[in-house]
Motif scaffolding. Structure first.
Motif, PDB file in Angstrom:
ATOM      1  N   ILE A  70      26.451  -8.704 -16.278  1.00  0.00           N
ATOM      2  CA  ILE A  70      25.823  -9.012 -14.961  1.00  0.00           C
ATOM      3  C   ILE A  70      25.268  -7.972 -14.447  1.00  0.00           C
ATOM      4  CG2 ILE A  70      26.331  -9.244 -12.611  1.00  0.00           C
ATOM      5  CD1 ILE A  70      27.324 -11.889 -13.911  1.00  0.00           C
ATOM      6  N   ARG A  71      25.596  -6.490 -14.796  1.00  0.00           N
ATOM      7  CA  ARG A  71      24.757  -5.300 -14.502  1.00  0.00           C
ATOM      8  C   ARG A  71      23.327  -5.332 -15.454  1.00  0.00           C
ATOM      9  NH1 ARG A  71      28.428  -1.548 -15.271  1.00  0.00           N
ATOM     10  NH2 ARG A  71      28.082  -1.756 -17.648  1.00  0.00           N
ATOM     11  N   GLU A  72      23.829  -5.637 -16.710  1.00  0.00           N
ATOM     12  CA  GLU A  72      22.438  -5.643 -17.579  1.00  0.00           C
ATOM     13  C   GLU A  72      21.456  -6.563 -17.443  1.00  0.00           C
ATOM     14  OE1 GLU A  72      25.362  -3.098 -18.732  1.00  0.00           O
ATOM     15  OE2 GLU A  72      25.806  -5.011 -18.579  1.00  0.00           O
ATOM     16  N   GLY A  73      21.721  -7.893 -17.330  1.00  0.00           N
ATOM     17  CA  GLY A  73      20.947  -9.138 -16.942  1.00  0.00           C
ATOM     18  C   GLY A  73      20.239  -8.530 -15.732  1.00  0.00           C
ATOM     19  N   LYS A 120      11.606  -3.880 -21.542  1.00  0.00           N
ATOM     20  CA  LYS A 120      12.902  -4.292 -21.415  1.00  0.00           C
ATOM     21  C   LYS A 120      14.072  -3.794 -22.220  1.00  0.00           C
ATOM     22  CE  LYS A 120      12.026  -8.510 -24.122  1.00  0.00           C
ATOM     23  NZ  LYS A 120      10.470  -8.461 -24.241  1.00  0.00           N
ATOM     24  N   THR A 121      13.715  -3.342 -23.330  1.00  0.00           N
ATOM     25  CA  THR A 121      14.653  -2.592 -24.420  1.00  0.00           C
ATOM     26  C   THR A 121      15.241  -1.180 -23.682  1.00  0.00           C
ATOM     27  OG1 THR A 121      13.442  -3.391 -26.222  1.00  0.00           O
ATOM     28  CG2 THR A 121      15.072  -1.650 -26.732  1.00  0.00           C
ATOM     29  N   LYS A 122      14.157  -0.545 -23.120  1.00  0.00           N
ATOM     30  CA  LYS A 122      14.621   0.726 -22.421  1.00  0.00           C
ATOM     31  C   LYS A 122      15.273   0.504 -21.140  1.00  0.00           C
ATOM     32  CE  LYS A 122      11.660   4.321 -24.396  1.00  0.00           C
ATOM     33  NZ  LYS A 122      10.575   5.436 -23.806  1.00  0.00           N
ATOM     34  N   ILE A 123      15.205  -0.689 -20.534  1.00  0.00           N
ATOM     35  CA  ILE A 123      15.931  -1.057 -19.131  1.00  0.00           C
ATOM     36  C   ILE A 123      17.005  -1.332 -19.622  1.00  0.00           C
ATOM     37  CG2 ILE A 123      16.062  -2.513 -17.348  1.00  0.00           C
ATOM     38  CD1 ILE A 123      13.085  -2.780 -17.712  1.00  0.00           C
ATOM     39  N   LEU A 124      17.369  -2.189 -20.675  1.00  0.00           N
ATOM     40  CA  LEU A 124      18.708  -2.436 -21.238  1.00  0.00           C
ATOM     41  C   LEU A 124      19.571  -1.178 -21.405  1.00  0.00           C
ATOM     42  CD1 LEU A 124      20.771  -4.639 -21.583  1.00  0.00           C
ATOM     43  CD2 LEU A 124      19.834  -4.822 -23.873  1.00  0.00           C
ATOM     44  N   ILE A 158      19.234   1.895 -20.156  1.00  0.00           N
ATOM     45  CA  ILE A 158      19.607   2.376 -18.838  1.00  0.00           C
ATOM     46  C   ILE A 158      20.920   1.813 -18.677  1.00  0.00           C
ATOM     47  CG2 ILE A 158      19.245   2.791 -16.636  1.00  0.00           C
ATOM     48  CD1 ILE A 158      16.134   2.991 -17.361  1.00  0.00           C
ATOM     49  N   SER A 159      20.998   0.569 -18.671  1.00  0.00           N
ATOM     50  CA  SER A 159      22.226  -0.088 -18.060  1.00  0.00           C
ATOM     51  C   SER A 159      23.361  -0.055 -19.081  1.00  0.00           C
ATOM     52  CB  SER A 159      22.090  -1.699 -17.784  1.00  0.00           C
ATOM     53  OG  SER A 159      22.930  -2.302 -17.192  1.00  0.00           O
ATOM     54  N   ILE A 160      23.192  -0.041 -20.195  1.00  0.00           N
ATOM     55  CA  ILE A 160      24.296   0.358 -21.171  1.00  0.00           C
ATOM     56  C   ILE A 160      24.760   1.805 -21.201  1.00  0.00           C
ATOM     57  CG2 ILE A 160      24.873   0.381 -23.641  1.00  0.00           C
ATOM     58  CD1 ILE A 160      23.157  -1.993 -24.333  1.00  0.00           C
TER      59      ILE A 160
END
Length: 306
Positions: free
Chosen positions: A253-256, A269-273, A275-277
């Motif tokens: 949920i957080r990642e999406g 979007k790779t770097k955004i993901l 950050i979340s991970i």
């Protein structure tokens, strides 16, 4: 069964994300993150947990719970540990209620203390998001900014309305609505002095600011140089979506949500993901002291029984 369903939802969301994101590129980004910035993020996150525990103590004092700050800090970390690390049916809030009842406090009063702590924390998030969006209006598209303002105002208005529900006496005669009636009574008795309420909301704003500073530091650790104001506006809606317990500890949920929102202003979007991970992993690490307090508590009970 519930945890199995959450696991399936988590896997499904990540499967969907990896249809659009190169897994090996993600691993490369994660492997090149700067440890110093992540350490700073960890300090901010643990500070956020400590400040949240302080807020809970302040609310509990209104209920005449007489425990030292160390008790609330230990219990809050234990709750975080259960939320982030253990796939248990016992949530962090339940752990905090059990900790209070084990010290002889009434279960219903303990529940109200934890519940009010959660609600005040949520209001602090909405207040921070509202003022950040207004002050930095134009950072995102107008349509998104207006949506954030509308949601924030609706949430704050709903909380304000709670204080007046105890004047609608027929609510107490209906099982579901009676909960709101009793909550209104409890809020009015706790916060006769609205200055105290504003103070507690202010502490909540501080809690969330520290969390956002942790995420900002994580972004810097992988060379994502976005203005802090973007995180002030974009991340609170992510936290709001995570309130719905659909996945394990909010994973997926957080990642999406983070990818969907931050891509409005940042294309990678790779770097955004990443950050979340990294933030998810940071939450696990920051919750680990709770395992020590939990084991320590079990040892004490064992010695008493022996």
């Amino acid at each position: 069964m519930k945890n199995v369903l959450k696991l399936l939802i988590t896997i499904a969301i990540f499967y969907y994300l990896f249809q659009y994101i190169d897994f090996y590129a993600l691993i490369t980004v994660l492997s090149k993150s700067h440890g110093g910035d992540i350490l700073i993020a960890l300090v901010f996150q643990m500070g956020s947990t400590y400040l949240a525990a302080y807020r809970w103590r302040a609310i509990s004092k209104l209920l005449v719970f007489d425990e030292p700050l160390s008790f609330y800090v230990n219990s809050y970390f234990k709750g975080s540990f259960f939320n982030q690390v253990l796939p248990s049916s016992i949530g962090g809030d339940a752990v905090r209620v059990l900790d209070l009842t084990s010290h002889g406090y009434d279960k219903k009063e303990a529940f109200y203390g934890v519940f009010v702590d959660r609600v005040v924390g949520l209001v602090g998030l909405l207040v921070l998001n509202l003022f950040s969006t207004i002050f930095f209006f134009g950072t995102f598209k107008d349509s998104f900014s207006y949506l954030i303002i509308l949601i924030s105002l609706a949430g704050i208005s709903g909380f304000t309305l709670l204080f007046f529900l105890n004047k609608i006496h027929f609510l107490q005669h209906y099982k579901f609505l009676n909960l709101f009636y009793r909550l209104a009574n409890r809020l009015n008795s706790l916060y006769k002095n609205k200055t105290i309420l504003l103070k507690h909301i202010g502490i909540s704003v501080g809690v969330h600011l520290l969390t956002l500073m942790a995420i900002f530091a994580i972004a810097l650790s992988i060379d994502v140089k976005l203005d802090f104001q973007i995180f002030l506006i974009a991340i609170p809606p992510v936290f709001l979506l995570m309130i719905v317990p659909l996945s394990l500890a909010g994973w997926g949920i957080r990642e999406g949500a983070m990818v969907g929102i931050l891509m409005l202003v940042y294309e990678d979007k790779t770097k955004i993901l990443a950050i979340s991970i990294l933030y998810g992993l940071l939450l696990i690490i920051s919750a680990l002291p709770g395992s020590y307090f939990w084991i320590k508590g079990i040892s004490k009970k064992t010695k008493k029984i022996g």
